[in-house]
Design a protein around this motif. Sequence first.
Motif, PDB file in Angstrom:
ATOM      1  N   CYS A 174       0.840  -1.195   0.000  1.00  0.00           N
ATOM      2  CA  CYS A 174       0.000   0.000   0.000  1.00  0.00           C
ATOM      3  C   CYS A 174       0.878   1.250   0.000  1.00  0.00           C
ATOM      4  O   CYS A 174       0.642   2.192  -0.755  1.00  0.00           O
ATOM      5  CB  CYS A 174      -0.923  -0.016   1.220  1.00  0.00           C
ATOM      6  N   ASN A 175       1.911   1.229   0.837  1.00  0.00           N
ATOM      7  CA  ASN A 175       2.804   2.384   0.889  1.00  0.00           C
ATOM      8  C   ASN A 175       3.603   2.560  -0.398  1.00  0.00           C
ATOM      9  O   ASN A 175       4.096   3.648  -0.677  1.00  0.00           O
ATOM     10  CB  ASN A 175       3.757   2.268   2.086  1.00  0.00           C
ATOM     11  N   ALA A 234      -3.386   0.395  -4.070  1.00  0.00           N
ATOM     12  CA  ALA A 234      -4.549   0.432  -3.174  1.00  0.00           C
ATOM     13  C   ALA A 234      -5.690  -0.350  -3.794  1.00  0.00           C
ATOM     14  O   ALA A 234      -5.706  -0.584  -4.997  1.00  0.00           O
ATOM     15  CB  ALA A 234      -4.984   1.873  -2.925  1.00  0.00           C
ATOM     16  N   ALA A 250      -6.475   5.743   6.291  1.00  0.00           N
ATOM     17  CA  ALA A 250      -5.834   5.485   5.000  1.00  0.00           C
ATOM     18  C   ALA A 250      -4.733   6.506   4.721  1.00  0.00           C
ATOM     19  O   ALA A 250      -3.702   6.171   4.146  1.00  0.00           O
ATOM     20  CB  ALA A 250      -6.882   5.506   3.889  1.00  0.00           C
ATOM     21  N   THR A 301      -4.942   6.744   0.229  1.00  0.00           N
ATOM     22  CA  THR A 301      -3.600   6.197   0.458  1.00  0.00           C
ATOM     23  C   THR A 301      -2.614   6.717  -0.590  1.00  0.00           C
ATOM     24  O   THR A 301      -1.465   6.290  -0.609  1.00  0.00           O
ATOM     25  CB  THR A 301      -3.600   4.648   0.417  1.00  0.00           C
ATOM     26  N   GLY A 320      -2.522   0.278   4.548  1.00  0.00           N
ATOM     27  CA  GLY A 320      -1.201   0.760   4.952  1.00  0.00           C
ATOM     28  C   GLY A 320      -0.904   0.654   6.435  1.00  0.00           C
ATOM     29  O   GLY A 320       0.107   1.173   6.894  1.00  0.00           O
TER      30      GLY A 320
END
Lengths: 236, 283
Positions: free
Chosen positions: A79-80, A84, A105, A150, B177
């Motif tokens: 995700c980072n 997403a 998020a 995100t 995340g």
Amino acid sequence: MIGSTSLELNGLSVRFGGLQALDQLSFSLQQGEIFGLIGPNGAGKTTLFNVITGLTAATSGEVRWQGKTTAGLRPDQLCNLGIARTFQNLRVFSDLSCIDNLQIAMGCNDRRTALELLAIMDLQEKGTHIAGSLAYGEQRRLELVRALATKPQLLLLDEPAAGMNPVEKQKLQVLLNTIRKQFQLTILIIEHHVPLMMKLCDRLAVLNFGRCIAIGSPQEVQEDPLVIEAYLGRGA
Amino acid sequence: MFDISLFVLMLLGALLALAVYLPLRAGQLSLATPGFYTIGGTVAALLSTTVPELGGNEQTYPLTSVFLELMLAIPLVALLAFLIGKPVLKLKGIYLAIATIALVEILRVVLLSSPWFGAAVGIFAIPQPFEGPEGYAAAFAVLLGITAWGCQRLETEPLGREMAAIRNDELAARCMGVNSERVKLIAFVLSAIIAAAAGVLAAHFFNSWSARQASFDASITTLAFVVLGGSRTWLGPVIGGLVLTALPELLRPIGDLRLIVFGLVILLGPIFIPQGLIQQKRS
Ligand SMILES: Nc1ncnc2c1ncn2[C@@H]1O[C@H](COP(=O)(O)OP(=O)(O)OP(=O)(O)O)[C@@H](O)[C@H]1O
Ligand SMILES: [Mg+2]
């Protein structure tokens, strides 16, 4: 940057016991495109999303993101790195407010940005509402904007139009085109509603029993005899 | 007449409730709190009874020595919680609860069988930093105040929100995340620190300390605090801890039936007040 490879699948396979959920998938997404994934129930579409987001490990083959393999990376790390997703069966944080959903998020306390993001989805009035109390369509939009929060480069949408009426589907199509430009996204979308996919997607891949049986522009795919047999032929 | 000793016990109950609450806020049912509490108390009991230098020249045990005990017990327990938490927090739901009960049980047996820790009789004549219960009430109130303030802050900080997200839907949180492993571990370590600090003060207050503190009863009692009070906000466990500590004292005639009261709270609480007494305001 448009036109360069963002996500790449190399002989990707996933096996669940005796079930071959994904079978030697190899294709790649171009930066900035909307890429559709269609196929009958159980074809392995969601499983592919799960592998890309680090929830399911590949049995063999690999996913490459921006030139590097994603093997061994956790979902939060992916995700980072800019991937997403939304979920087929809605997974908003139903006990928390819409603003909380977005702030989680975003990973920070920025309330203003959260409200701005909600406004994109016409949810600005719902900021302090508990997500679980929203109408179904609103929750779908909240989940979409939560993924946007995100700051992704690649957005995976798992049946975003499920349960929507024709008007909402039309709106969704416009919305996806808007956010793709505004946020410079590559979008990988699973959707059963074929007419919507024909209009929306730059390219389509068709999965059947975990195998990619066709890939190309919507026209090419529509005319492919294998696809007609496996999927479109069944009254779609 | 207001019994200050009871008030001290109530504050202690509230502290332990907050220690149970923290992991629960991140969806983790850990019953290890009495274990870390016992370790904190054991550190204080051992140091204050075996290191003469800590005693000072005054009649009462110096507060600076209590502070030193805290400064030793807290990093020790934090390290232990970190090492234990890493593997144990991979367990989910009821399996985590069972594993943490087992850990407390192991600790109890270790303490019971080692003469170093006073074995079955425990450690006696722990020196007193205060002359009466008023001093302890103040000390516990300060500790509870700091802890509650921290928990309150957490509710509006990213970390607290991440804990809520994990509790709500861990898989979705990870995909958004949140490093759930890290967040759960932080909650577990913070919880252990609160319990250990409470244990240090409690050892002095009780004057003696033994493995009996680390009992299954204690796990259930502290859990009941949170079940009654609610685990959505920090105020729930505080109220639960205060009320449920006072209750059996007020109902002293029922004696050992006190555990049945806690059992009933745990059984009936989720049925009648699923969110506990203190519920979050909803819009
Ligand atoms: N964790 C799992 N363990 C075992 N089998 C699984 C698992 N996840 C998916 N499957 C199986 O893998 C196959 C592919 O499932 P998947 O959810 O990817 O299909 P799909 O294409 O998304 O279907 P749908 O259109 O119904 O959503 C199905 O037969 C499913 O039962
Ligand atoms: Mg699916």
